[in-house]
Design an enzyme around this catalytic site. Structure first.
Site, PDB file in Angstrom:
ATOM      1  N   ASP A  16       0.752  -1.187  -0.063  1.00 13.43           N
ATOM      2  CA  ASP A  16       0.083  -0.030   0.066  1.00 13.43           C
ATOM      3  C   ASP A  16       0.988   1.297  -0.012  1.00 13.43           C
ATOM      4  O   ASP A  16       2.161   1.307   0.377  1.00 13.43           O
ATOM      5  CB  ASP A  16      -0.889  -0.153   1.204  1.00 13.43           C
ATOM      6  CG  ASP A  16      -1.596   1.189   1.629  1.00 13.43           C
ATOM      7  OD1 ASP A  16      -2.476   1.656   0.384  1.00 13.43           O
ATOM      8  OD2 ASP A  16      -1.704   1.877   2.456  1.00 13.43           O
ATOM      9  N   LEU A  17       0.362   2.492  -0.339  1.00 13.23           N
ATOM     10  CA  LEU A  17       1.005   3.708  -0.398  1.00 13.23           C
ATOM     11  C   LEU A  17       0.918   4.527   0.748  1.00 13.23           C
ATOM     12  O   LEU A  17       1.630   4.713   1.565  1.00 13.23           O
ATOM     13  CB  LEU A  17       1.046   4.241  -1.885  1.00 13.23           C
ATOM     14  CG  LEU A  17       1.485   3.456  -3.088  1.00 13.23           C
ATOM     15  CD1 LEU A  17       1.102   4.189  -4.389  1.00 13.23           C
ATOM     16  CD2 LEU A  17       2.960   3.402  -2.833  1.00 13.23           C
ATOM     17  N   ASP A  18      -0.228   5.296   0.648  1.00 13.81           N
ATOM     18  CA  ASP A  18      -0.480   6.381   1.856  1.00 13.81           C
ATOM     19  C   ASP A  18      -0.543   5.658   3.172  1.00 13.81           C
ATOM     20  O   ASP A  18      -1.132   4.594   3.457  1.00 13.81           O
ATOM     21  CB  ASP A  18      -2.054   6.803   1.313  1.00 13.81           C
ATOM     22  CG  ASP A  18      -2.053   7.368   0.187  1.00 13.81           C
ATOM     23  OD1 ASP A  18      -0.960   7.947  -0.351  1.00 13.81           O
ATOM     24  OD2 ASP A  18      -2.970   7.715  -0.440  1.00 13.81           O
ATOM     25  N   ASP A 188      -1.189  -0.548   6.097  1.00 12.90           N
ATOM     26  CA  ASP A 188      -1.747  -0.070   7.539  1.00 12.90           C
ATOM     27  C   ASP A 188      -3.096  -0.152   7.782  1.00 12.90           C
ATOM     28  O   ASP A 188      -3.596  -0.142   8.867  1.00 12.90           O
ATOM     29  CB  ASP A 188      -1.518   1.270   7.432  1.00 12.90           C
ATOM     30  CG  ASP A 188      -2.532   2.181   6.513  1.00 12.90           C
ATOM     31  OD1 ASP A 188      -3.184   3.244   7.241  1.00 12.90           O
ATOM     32  OD2 ASP A 188      -2.332   1.854   5.200  1.00 12.90           O
TER      33      ASP A 188
END
Length: 238
Positions: A16-18, A188
């Protein structure tokens, strides 16, 4: 680091990025402010247009077209375009105006302060196994300066339904030509990242950056294979 399930050998990692690789909260706040200001400045009739007015348009659009939820960039663009149409602009002008406002959005959306730990960890991992980015959002790894660590990026909308739907997880395994159970997804969010990855047959790593207690979080539907508190901890798994 905590282990909840037996971890199989990891042949690739998806990320995942954000809020997994960097803190996205201040970026989103600033981006929302600047984008709304650009919309208000676009036409005098929108000077009193409030964030609540904008949210109402988003909600109305979602109610009419539920699948737009899977492409957040298009959802935003269409909402801005609708605001311009509602003040009487011709369709061509509204489309052009929406494009202009979205350029402001994408500029501020990319003003991320990337932690050095993220660079070091992705560099180390990428020298050993393939890495892939999988995002529900509209962050662009190229503009963030991290695209060279990834084999490719999958984004909800163009590449399938948003996580926790399994589309992008399955596509990642297919493109990598690696069995799903040999891929470790890192994220997250306990719903989109952990539960989504597990239901798609991947292994899951929860990065717990806010000192949460997995046993007390209401959306902890499935146990991840492993929980970490720092991205650099991933280097001990390979």
């Amino acid at each position: 680091m905590k282990f909840y399930r037996s971890l199989h050998p990891v042949k690739a990692l998806t990320f995942d990025l954000d809020d997994t690789l960097y803190d996205n909260r201040p970026v989103i706040r600033k981006t929302a402010q600047e984008t709304h200001a650009a919309l208000q400045a676009f036409h005098p009739a929108l000077r009193e247009f409030t964030p609540a007015d904008y949210q109402q348009l988003r909600d109305e659009l979602l109610a009419r077209e539920p699948d737009i939820y899977h492409d957040v960039s298009e959802w935003r663009r269409r909402s801005v375009e609708l605001a311009l149409l509602n003040i009487g602009l011709p369709a061509a002008d509204a489309a052009a105006g929406a494009g202009e406002v979205m350029r402001t959005f994408h500029h501020w959306r990319s003003q991320v302060v990337m932690p050095e730990e993220t660079h070091q960890t992705l560099r180390w991992l990428g020298e050993r196994v393939p890495l892939v980015a999988i995002t529900n959002g509209n962050a662009d790894p190229e503009k963030l300066g991290i695209q060279h660590y990834f084999q490719f990026t999958l984004r909800a909308g163009p590449h399938g339904r948003a996580k926790p739907w399994q589309d992008m997880y399955h596509l990642a395994a297919e493109r990598l030509a690696i069995a799903s159970e040999a891929i470790l997804h890192v994220g997250d969010d306990l719903t989109t990242d952990v539960a989504g990855a597990l239901r798609a047959g991947l292994q899951a790593c929860w990065i717990n950056l806010n000192s949460g207690n997995l046993m007390q979080i209401h959306d902890a539907r499935l146990l991840p294979h492993v929980e970490i508190h720092r991205l650099a901890s991933l280097t001990s798994l390979l």
